[in-house]
Motif scaffolding. Structure first.
Motif, PDB file in Angstrom:
ATOM      1  N   ALA A 114     -24.765   7.687 -26.289  1.00 25.63           N
ATOM      2  CA  ALA A 114     -24.244   7.227 -27.580  1.00 25.63           C
ATOM      3  C   ALA A 114     -22.929   7.917 -27.939  1.00 25.63           C
ATOM      4  CB  ALA A 114     -25.279   7.470 -28.678  1.00 25.63           C
ATOM      5  N   ASP A 115     -22.655   9.056 -27.318  1.00 26.96           N
ATOM      6  CA  ASP A 115     -21.430   9.799 -27.611  1.00 26.96           C
ATOM      7  C   ASP A 115     -20.234   9.328 -26.786  1.00 26.96           C
ATOM      8  OD1 ASP A 115     -22.633  11.668 -29.469  1.00 26.96           O
ATOM      9  OD2 ASP A 115     -23.690  12.470 -27.721  1.00 26.96           O
ATOM     10  N   VAL A 116     -20.455   8.456 -25.815  1.00 25.74           N
ATOM     11  CA  VAL A 116     -19.381   8.004 -24.925  1.00 25.74           C
ATOM     12  C   VAL A 116     -18.267   7.265 -25.675  1.00 25.74           C
ATOM     13  CG1 VAL A 116     -18.831   6.503 -22.958  1.00 25.74           C
ATOM     14  CG2 VAL A 116     -20.797   8.041 -22.854  1.00 25.74           C
ATOM     15  N   PRO A 117     -18.567   6.316 -26.570  1.00 21.71           N
ATOM     16  CA  PRO A 117     -17.465   5.625 -27.268  1.00 21.71           C
ATOM     17  C   PRO A 117     -16.540   6.579 -28.028  1.00 21.71           C
ATOM     18  CG  PRO A 117     -19.500   4.420 -27.592  1.00 21.71           C
ATOM     19  CD  PRO A 117     -19.859   5.721 -26.925  1.00 21.71           C
ATOM     20  N   LEU A 118     -17.114   7.554 -28.720  1.00 21.79           N
ATOM     21  CA  LEU A 118     -16.289   8.518 -29.442  1.00 21.79           C
ATOM     22  C   LEU A 118     -15.457   9.345 -28.468  1.00 21.79           C
ATOM     23  CD1 LEU A 118     -15.376   9.923 -32.015  1.00 21.79           C
ATOM     24  CD2 LEU A 118     -17.371  11.433 -31.796  1.00 21.79           C
ATOM     25  N   ALA A 119     -16.051   9.738 -27.348  1.00 20.25           N
ATOM     26  CA  ALA A 119     -15.314  10.510 -26.343  1.00 20.25           C
ATOM     27  C   ALA A 119     -14.138   9.704 -25.796  1.00 20.25           C
ATOM     28  CB  ALA A 119     -16.253  10.931 -25.215  1.00 20.25           C
ATOM     29  N   VAL A 120     -14.345   8.412 -25.564  1.00 19.11           N
ATOM     30  CA  VAL A 120     -13.262   7.554 -25.056  1.00 19.11           C
ATOM     31  C   VAL A 120     -12.147   7.448 -26.093  1.00 19.11           C
ATOM     32  CG1 VAL A 120     -12.675   5.189 -24.385  1.00 19.11           C
ATOM     33  CG2 VAL A 120     -14.724   6.272 -23.458  1.00 19.11           C
ATOM     34  N   VAL A 121     -12.510   7.264 -27.351  1.00 16.42           N
ATOM     35  CA  VAL A 121     -11.504   7.164 -28.421  1.00 16.42           C
ATOM     36  C   VAL A 121     -10.707   8.469 -28.523  1.00 16.42           C
ATOM     37  CG1 VAL A 121     -11.199   6.997 -30.930  1.00 16.42           C
ATOM     38  CG2 VAL A 121     -12.702   5.389 -29.747  1.00 16.42           C
ATOM     39  N   VAL A 122     -11.402   9.597 -28.513  1.00 14.01           N
ATOM     40  CA  VAL A 122     -10.712  10.895 -28.593  1.00 14.01           C
ATOM     41  C   VAL A 122      -9.785  11.068 -27.395  1.00 14.01           C
ATOM     42  CG1 VAL A 122     -11.058  13.401 -28.485  1.00 14.01           C
ATOM     43  CG2 VAL A 122     -12.448  12.009 -30.025  1.00 14.01           C
ATOM     44  N   HIS A 123     -10.269  10.726 -26.210  1.00 11.02           N
ATOM     45  CA  HIS A 123      -9.461  10.824 -24.997  1.00 11.02           C
ATOM     46  C   HIS A 123      -8.194   9.977 -25.111  1.00 11.02           C
ATOM     47  CE1 HIS A 123      -8.436  10.896 -20.732  1.00 11.02           C
ATOM     48  NE2 HIS A 123      -8.314   9.590 -20.808  1.00 11.02           N
ATOM     49  N   GLU A 124      -8.335   8.755 -25.588  1.00  4.36           N
ATOM     50  CA  GLU A 124      -7.180   7.860 -25.712  1.00  4.36           C
ATOM     51  C   GLU A 124      -6.201   8.336 -26.783  1.00  4.36           C
ATOM     52  OE1 GLU A 124      -6.353   5.488 -23.631  1.00  4.36           O
ATOM     53  OE2 GLU A 124      -8.162   5.951 -22.492  1.00  4.36           O
ATOM     54  N   VAL A 125      -6.703   8.850 -27.885  1.00  6.34           N
ATOM     55  CA  VAL A 125      -5.829   9.361 -28.953  1.00  6.34           C
ATOM     56  C   VAL A 125      -5.040  10.570 -28.442  1.00  6.34           C
ATOM     57  CG1 VAL A 125      -5.816  10.545 -31.202  1.00  6.34           C
ATOM     58  CG2 VAL A 125      -7.144   8.453 -30.887  1.00  6.34           C
ATOM     59  N   VAL A 126      -5.715  11.476 -27.754  1.00  3.22           N
ATOM     60  CA  VAL A 126      -5.025  12.641 -27.200  1.00  3.22           C
ATOM     61  C   VAL A 126      -3.994  12.197 -26.162  1.00  3.22           C
ATOM     62  CG1 VAL A 126      -5.334  14.724 -25.782  1.00  3.22           C
ATOM     63  CG2 VAL A 126      -6.880  14.272 -27.693  1.00  3.22           C
ATOM     64  N   GLY A 127      -4.369  11.265 -25.301  1.00  4.06           N
ATOM     65  CA  GLY A 127      -3.451  10.766 -24.285  1.00  4.06           C
ATOM     66  C   GLY A 127      -2.240  10.080 -24.892  1.00  4.06           C
ATOM     67  N   PHE A 128      -2.457   9.252 -25.912  1.00  4.85           N
ATOM     68  CA  PHE A 128      -1.348   8.561 -26.563  1.00  4.85           C
ATOM     69  C   PHE A 128      -0.446   9.554 -27.288  1.00  4.85           C
ATOM     70  CE2 PHE A 128       0.624   6.021 -29.964  1.00  4.85           C
ATOM     71  CZ  PHE A 128       1.256   5.069 -29.173  1.00  4.85           C
ATOM     72  N   SER A 129      -1.042  10.563 -27.904  1.00  7.37           N
ATOM     73  CA  SER A 129      -0.248  11.595 -28.586  1.00  7.37           C
ATOM     74  C   SER A 129       0.617  12.345 -27.583  1.00  7.37           C
ATOM     75  CB  SER A 129      -1.170  12.580 -29.309  1.00  7.37           C
ATOM     76  OG  SER A 129      -1.923  11.917 -30.280  1.00  7.37           O
TER      77      SER A 129
ATOM     78  N   PHE B 270       1.648  11.170 -24.744  1.00 11.44           N
ATOM     79  CA  PHE B 270       2.650  10.192 -24.316  1.00 11.44           C
ATOM     80  C   PHE B 270       3.807  10.122 -25.306  1.00 11.44           C
ATOM     81  CE2 PHE B 270       3.927   5.716 -25.074  1.00 11.44           C
ATOM     82  CZ  PHE B 270       4.683   5.519 -23.928  1.00 11.44           C
ATOM     83  N   VAL B 271       3.506   9.925 -26.577  1.00 11.24           N
ATOM     84  CA  VAL B 271       4.539   9.804 -27.608  1.00 11.24           C
ATOM     85  C   VAL B 271       5.308  11.117 -27.751  1.00 11.24           C
ATOM     86  CG1 VAL B 271       4.928   9.478 -30.094  1.00 11.24           C
ATOM     87  CG2 VAL B 271       3.390   7.949 -28.859  1.00 11.24           C
ATOM     88  N   GLY B 272       4.590  12.230 -27.725  1.00 12.56           N
ATOM     89  CA  GLY B 272       5.240  13.528 -27.860  1.00 12.56           C
ATOM     90  C   GLY B 272       6.192  13.830 -26.711  1.00 12.56           C
ATOM     91  N   SER B 273       5.739  13.578 -25.492  1.00 14.14           N
ATOM     92  CA  SER B 273       6.599  13.870 -24.335  1.00 14.14           C
ATOM     93  C   SER B 273       7.783  12.909 -24.289  1.00 14.14           C
ATOM     94  CB  SER B 273       5.798  13.831 -23.030  1.00 14.14           C
ATOM     95  OG  SER B 273       5.244  12.556 -22.809  1.00 14.14           O
ATOM     96  N   TRP B 274       7.554  11.644 -24.646  1.00 13.67           N
ATOM     97  CA  TRP B 274       8.663  10.681 -24.668  1.00 13.67           C
ATOM     98  C   TRP B 274       9.688  11.079 -25.731  1.00 13.67           C
ATOM     99  CZ3 TRP B 274       7.928   4.638 -25.230  1.00 13.67           C
ATOM    100  CH2 TRP B 274       9.120   3.999 -24.870  1.00 13.67           C
ATOM    101  N   SER B 275       9.215  11.451 -26.907  1.00 10.88           N
ATOM    102  CA  SER B 275      10.122  11.864 -27.994  1.00 10.88           C
ATOM    103  C   SER B 275      10.908  13.107 -27.609  1.00 10.88           C
ATOM    104  CB  SER B 275       9.324  12.149 -29.271  1.00 10.88           C
ATOM    105  OG  SER B 275       8.635  11.000 -29.679  1.00 10.88           O
ATOM    106  N   ALA B 276      10.230  14.073 -27.004  1.00  7.59           N
ATOM    107  CA  ALA B 276      10.912  15.298 -26.597  1.00  7.59           C
ATOM    108  C   ALA B 276      11.977  15.002 -25.536  1.00  7.59           C
ATOM    109  CB  ALA B 276       9.898  16.312 -26.069  1.00  7.59           C
ATOM    110  N   CYS B 277      11.634  14.157 -24.580  1.00  7.65           N
ATOM    111  CA  CYS B 277      12.606  13.801 -23.541  1.00  7.65           C
ATOM    112  C   CYS B 277      13.767  13.010 -24.123  1.00  7.65           C
ATOM    113  CB  CYS B 277      11.925  13.014 -22.416  1.00  7.65           C
ATOM    114  SG  CYS B 277      10.855  14.040 -21.399  1.00  7.65           S
ATOM    115  N   PHE B 278      13.487  12.149 -25.105  1.00  8.70           N
ATOM    116  CA  PHE B 278      14.570  11.396 -25.750  1.00  8.70           C
ATOM    117  C   PHE B 278      15.520  12.349 -26.463  1.00  8.70           C
ATOM    118  CE2 PHE B 278      16.499   8.958 -29.190  1.00  8.70           C
ATOM    119  CZ  PHE B 278      16.992   7.860 -28.485  1.00  8.70           C
ATOM    120  N   ALA B 279      14.967  13.351 -27.134  1.00  3.90           N
ATOM    121  CA  ALA B 279      15.801  14.281 -27.900  1.00  3.90           C
ATOM    122  C   ALA B 279      16.525  15.280 -26.997  1.00  3.90           C
ATOM    123  CB  ALA B 279      14.929  15.034 -28.910  1.00  3.90           C
ATOM    124  N   LEU B 280      15.831  15.787 -25.988  1.00  4.39           N
ATOM    125  CA  LEU B 280      16.401  16.872 -25.172  1.00  4.39           C
ATOM    126  C   LEU B 280      17.163  16.398 -23.940  1.00  4.39           C
ATOM    127  CD1 LEU B 280      13.339  19.277 -25.347  1.00  4.39           C
ATOM    128  CD2 LEU B 280      15.426  19.340 -26.731  1.00  4.39           C
TER     129      LEU B 280
END
Length: 123
Positions: free
Chosen positions: A35-50, A52-62
């Motif tokens: 029953a905990d798998v859906p929440l784990a997948v959501v957390v995994h995707e949120v961390v992964g997307f964050s 992604f966005v953070g590294s892309w933003s940093a590379c765009f700026a630097l």
């Protein structure tokens, strides 16, 4: 399932648990189940997307490849980056269809995306 005595009497040895059984036990010992798998997948995707966005933003700026490129390949870097920008211009036509990207520096966005991809895969 018999006891260890039953197994010894029958001449069998205790069967080693499979990796799946080991992982199942690991998570059950920590109070986690299917029953905990859906929440784990959501957390995994949120961390992964964050990431992604953070590294892309940093590379765009630097602009790491531009900075590193100019340091190590000063004589050829301008030629290489100009060629890369021309190629990126031809690949970035889809960005003209998205309002957010119409006014953006498309080659810089694409180069920073490539830099971020390298960083994320290396990490």
């Amino acid at each position: 399932d018999g006891t260890e005595e039953d197994r010894a009497r029958l001449g069998g040895e205790e069967k080693k648990p499979s990796k799946v059984d080991e992982w199942r036990q690991y998570f059950q010992d920590r109070g986690l189940g299917p029953a905990d798998v859906p929440l784990a997948v959501v957390v995994h995707e949120v961390v992964g997307f964050s990431w992604f966005v953070g590294s892309w933003s940093a590379c765009f700026a630097l602009q790491p490849s531009k900075v590193i490129g100019h340091r190590f390949f000063a004589e050829r870097s301008r030629e290489v980056f100009d060629k890369a920008r021309r190629k990126m211009d031809s690949w970035s036509s889809w960005m003209n269809r998205v309002d957010l990207f119409k006014q953006a520096d498309k080659p810089r966005l694409l180069i920073s995306f490539a830099e971020a991809s390298i960083i994320r895969n290396a990490a």
